[in-house]
Each structure stands twice: as C-alpha cells, then as structure tokens.
Design a protein around this motif. Structure first.
Motif, PDB file in Angstrom:
ATOM      1  N   THR A 218       2.835 -23.728  26.616  1.00  0.00           N
ATOM      2  CA  THR A 218       3.928 -23.746  25.648  1.00  0.00           C
ATOM      3  C   THR A 218       5.092 -22.886  26.126  1.00  0.00           C
ATOM      4  OG1 THR A 218       2.327 -24.055  23.838  1.00  0.00           O
ATOM      5  CG2 THR A 218       4.536 -23.304  23.244  1.00  0.00           C
ATOM      6  N   MET A 219       4.782 -21.717  26.676  1.00  0.00           N
ATOM      7  CA  MET A 219       5.837 -20.848  27.206  1.00  0.00           C
ATOM      8  C   MET A 219       6.582 -21.528  28.344  1.00  0.00           C
ATOM      9  SD  MET A 219       3.807 -17.197  27.221  1.00  0.00           S
ATOM     10  CE  MET A 219       5.084 -16.410  28.215  1.00  0.00           C
ATOM     11  N   GLU A 220       5.863 -22.247  29.186  1.00  0.00           N
ATOM     12  CA  GLU A 220       6.506 -22.952  30.298  1.00  0.00           C
ATOM     13  C   GLU A 220       7.500 -23.990  29.784  1.00  0.00           C
ATOM     14  OE1 GLU A 220       7.103 -23.892  34.435  1.00  0.00           O
ATOM     15  OE2 GLU A 220       6.364 -22.164  33.310  1.00  0.00           O
ATOM     16  N   MET A 221       7.109 -24.703  28.724  1.00  0.00           N
ATOM     17  CA  MET A 221       8.031 -25.654  28.109  1.00  0.00           C
ATOM     18  C   MET A 221       9.264 -24.951  27.575  1.00  0.00           C
ATOM     19  SD  MET A 221       7.748 -28.949  27.875  1.00  0.00           S
ATOM     20  CE  MET A 221       8.775 -29.070  26.421  1.00  0.00           C
ATOM     21  N   ALA A 222       9.056 -23.828  26.882  1.00  0.00           N
ATOM     22  CA  ALA A 222      10.178 -23.091  26.297  1.00  0.00           C
ATOM     23  C   ALA A 222      11.118 -22.567  27.375  1.00  0.00           C
ATOM     24  CB  ALA A 222       9.644 -21.942  25.441  1.00  0.00           C
ATOM     25  N   PHE A 223      10.556 -22.020  28.446  1.00  0.00           N
ATOM     26  CA  PHE A 223      11.396 -21.502  29.526  1.00  0.00           C
ATOM     27  C   PHE A 223      12.192 -22.625  30.200  1.00  0.00           C
ATOM     28  CE2 PHE A 223       8.191 -17.873  29.929  1.00  0.00           C
ATOM     29  CZ  PHE A 223       8.998 -17.008  29.210  1.00  0.00           C
ATOM     30  N   GLY A 224      11.572 -23.790  30.347  1.00  0.00           N
ATOM     31  CA  GLY A 224      12.284 -24.914  30.934  1.00  0.00           C
ATOM     32  C   GLY A 224      13.479 -25.328  30.096  1.00  0.00           C
ATOM     33  N   LEU A 225      13.286 -25.364  28.779  1.00  0.00           N
ATOM     34  CA  LEU A 225      14.393 -25.725  27.882  1.00  0.00           C
ATOM     35  C   LEU A 225      15.489 -24.659  27.918  1.00  0.00           C
ATOM     36  CD1 LEU A 225      15.629 -27.508  25.692  1.00  0.00           C
ATOM     37  CD2 LEU A 225      14.243 -26.269  24.004  1.00  0.00           C
ATOM     38  N   ILE A 226      15.091 -23.386  27.875  1.00  0.00           N
ATOM     39  CA  ILE A 226      16.074 -22.290  27.923  1.00  0.00           C
ATOM     40  C   ILE A 226      16.903 -22.363  29.202  1.00  0.00           C
ATOM     41  CG2 ILE A 226      16.315 -19.782  28.157  1.00  0.00           C
ATOM     42  CD1 ILE A 226      13.893 -19.519  26.303  1.00  0.00           C
TER      43      ILE A 226
ATOM     44  N   VAL B 235       1.831 -29.129  36.943  1.00  0.00           N
ATOM     45  CA  VAL B 235       0.554 -28.474  37.242  1.00  0.00           C
ATOM     46  C   VAL B 235       0.181 -27.498  36.130  1.00  0.00           C
ATOM     47  CG1 VAL B 235      -0.629 -26.884  38.808  1.00  0.00           C
ATOM     48  CG2 VAL B 235       0.757 -28.739  39.745  1.00  0.00           C
ATOM     49  N   VAL B 236       1.172 -26.760  35.629  1.00  0.00           N
ATOM     50  CA  VAL B 236       0.915 -25.809  34.548  1.00  0.00           C
ATOM     51  C   VAL B 236       0.382 -26.524  33.313  1.00  0.00           C
ATOM     52  CG1 VAL B 236       1.981 -24.099  33.020  1.00  0.00           C
ATOM     53  CG2 VAL B 236       2.649 -24.209  35.420  1.00  0.00           C
ATOM     54  N   GLN B 237       0.843 -27.741  33.068  1.00  0.00           N
ATOM     55  CA  GLN B 237       0.370 -28.510  31.916  1.00  0.00           C
ATOM     56  C   GLN B 237      -0.976 -29.179  32.192  1.00  0.00           C
ATOM     57  OE1 GLN B 237       2.228 -28.127  29.247  1.00  0.00           O
ATOM     58  NE2 GLN B 237       3.901 -27.159  30.368  1.00  0.00           N
ATOM     59  N   LEU B 238      -1.229 -29.548  33.442  1.00  0.00           N
ATOM     60  CA  LEU B 238      -2.456 -30.268  33.764  1.00  0.00           C
ATOM     61  C   LEU B 238      -3.698 -29.383  33.740  1.00  0.00           C
ATOM     62  CD1 LEU B 238      -1.431 -32.717  36.641  1.00  0.00           C
ATOM     63  CD2 LEU B 238      -2.259 -33.312  34.361  1.00  0.00           C
TER      64      LEU B 238
END
Length: 344
Positions: free
Chosen positions: A67-75, A257-260
């Motif tokens: 979830t943090m990876e998704m948030a950082f990508g959007l930011i 990869v982080v999501q998989l």
C-alpha cells in the motif's frame, strides 16, 4: 526499447498504471488470505489460541508495504506533473534519484523482499523439522541480499544527482541483490520440493503395499509451491533483464515485484484451502478432510529416514503451519492424531 525511446516520465506513468492493476489483486488475495487465517470454513472466528499470529502479522506487513508503494508512486507522479515547476520539468523531478520518494520506494522494495524471502527460508526450516543446518546457506544468502539492499538505499539517498537505477555506484549492489534473490529462492524452493517428494514416495510405497492409491495431496502441495514461487521468480528475472539493459521499464517491473510478493504468499494459503476437502486420494481416512499443513517436530529425529510401509508416531506437537492454519472445526481432535500423514 532504449531509455531514450521510453523516457523516465512515461515509464513512471506506466509503472503507476501497472501497480494499480496488481494492487487490486493484492486487495483480493490478502483479504481472502486473512479469512483463511482468521476464520474456519463454517464462518466461525478461530479464537486467539488457534490463530497463527506470525502468519497474520507477515500478511499485514506485506500488505502495508504494498500500500505504501502505491501511495509513494502516486505522490511522485503528482510532484512531477502537477507541483514541480523547476528546471527540466517532470523528467527533471523524476530523475532526482535522491528525492525522498525515490529513496522510500527503494526501501519498500528491500523491506518487501526481506519479508518475502525470509518466509521462504522459514518454510524450508519448518519442512525440515527445524533443522537449522539445512537452511544455513539460504539464510546467508538472505542476509547478504538484505545488506546489499540497504546499502543501495543509503547510496541512493546520498547521491543528490540526476540519475537512474543504472548509475554506476548502484549497479554492483542492485546486481548483487537480484542475483542473491534468485539463488536463494531457487535453493529454498528446490529443498522444499525435494523434501515433500521424498516423503510422498515413502507414503506412496506404504499405500501401494496396502493396495491403496497414491497420495495426490502432497504432489498438489509441490505444484502449488512451485507455481507460486515461479510468479515471484519470473518477475525478478524480468526486472533483472530490464535493469541490465538500462531500460526504464525497470521502474514498472520493480514496482510490480513489490505487489507480487504478497500475492504469491497469500495464493498458497488460498489454493491449499480451496483444495483441502476433496483432493482425490488421501493418505489415510483420518486426514482425508483435513487441510494440508506442515508441522514442526520437537522429538529430536531430524533427518530420520522412513522405510516403506512404516508410519512412525511422533510425540511432538503441531505448530507453525507455514502455509495455513487448520480450517477444521475439530482442531483439537486433529491435534490428537500423531501419525505421519500429509505432514513433514
């Protein structure tokens, strides 16, 4: 496709889109995996003493990192395309490798692989009846991989220049991380598969002597482990290839990869649970309706050989089901069965 034909701003937008797709799969698989861990098949909460809290904690940790990876990508995309007004435009902002968002995304990758690979080592440890000698090499590879990963994070945080992941100071450490990851996952998966197949052959010999069918359940466990492991391994290989070719597609693949990692982890829980009640032939009637699980044995018989036609009784108690908790409502009754059925 070269980096010039796939510029970093385009690559980051594509990476965010790819992440969104796989994060949706994370939500579904993690949600179902928690149901497997926390509730029995009849919808009853298992109770605090019957829940494997280690697996619950690991699942939630991997979900949080995803979830943090998704948030950082959007930011990062918002910073580059909406808020940044400095020189170079979006490309200039995204190329700042020491930007805190870039550093945190790399830290997310290192932390997620640390947890995911650590679980693989733990599985191998449990399958071999907690014989630490078996996992010495995987543990060393795991620690070396993690150390190289955090060195990468440190270097990235201190570069303060416009660069991509193929910057010359980063290349040796990222290459080491990916190489060690592939070596560790291959070794641990191979060891687990070998152990399960060895026990399956012993049980099959006994069943053949009694005129019974083979044990398809353990073969199914092998297939689940290999298939789930391949999801992760193939994604790392693709990341490695894009990294070695200095292709900006590496950003999208590394994000995936982080999501998989949580997806492949929870898929094991889901697939074992879905096939537990009627998977063809069972080893014995007492376990024909029980989910497959691996138990640790505390009786000091590490490495003991099973002769065909022998089913030893172990005084050890079940613990730490590395793939799933017991979903049967009669958990205590199952605990009373000490025979060596679909366990290792």
């Amino acid at each position: 496709m070269s980096s010039s034909s796939f510029p970093i701003d385009t690559a980051q937008l594509v990476a965010l889109y790819m992440q969104c797709i796989f994060y949706g799969a994370v939500l579904i698989t993690v949600g179902y995996g928690l149901r497997v861990l926390l509730w029995s098949r009849d919808g009853q909460f298992k109770g605090r003493t019957h829940i494997n809290w280690i697996m619950v904690g690991v699942t939630m940790a991997m979900f949080t990192i995803a979830t943090m990876e998704m948030a950082f990508g959007l930011i990062h995309v918002l910073q580059a395309f909406i808020y940044y007004t400095g020189p170079g435009g979006a490309k200039g902002e995204l190329s700042d490798i020491s930007n805190w968002v870039n550093v945190m995304r790399t830290a997310d990758y290192v932390a997620q692989t640390f947890i995911g690979d650590g679980i693989m080592v733990y599985r191998c440890y449990v399958v071999y009846e907690r014989n630490w000698k078996v996992v010495v090499i995987p543990v060393l590879l795991w620690l070396a991989e993690t150390a190289c990963g955090w060195v990468t994070v440190y270097i990235e945080a201190t570069l303060h220049t416009a660069a991509t992941l193929d910057q010359f100071r980063l290349v040796p450490f990222i290459t080491s991380v990916l190489s060690l990851t592939l070596a560790m996952t291959t070794i641990t998966t191979g060891l687990i598969v070998y152990r399960i197949r060895k026990i399956n052959n012993s049980v099959a010999s006994k069943d053949a002597a009694r005129g019974k069918g083979g044990n398809g359940r353990l073969i199914r466990v092998v297939r689940i482990l290999v298939e789930s492991g391949l999801i992760y391994t193939i994604s790392v290989i693709v990341f490695f290839c894009t990294f070695l070719t200095s292709n900006n597609a590496q950003y999208g693949v590394s994000d995936v990869v982080v999501q998989l990692i949580p997806i492949s982890f929870t898929l094991i829980l889901i697939r074992v649970e879905s096939g537990a009640p009627g998977d063809g032939s069972a080893v014995t009637h007492s376990t024909s309706n029980k989910p497959i699980t691996f138990l640790s044995v505390r009786s000091g018989i590490h490495g003991a050989e099973m002769s065909p036609g022998t089913r030893p009784n172990f005084p050890g108690r079940p613990s730490d089901a590395y793939m799933m908790d017991d979903l049967s409502s009669d958990r205590d009754g199952w605990k009373g069965d000490r025979r060596f059925d679909p366990v290792v």
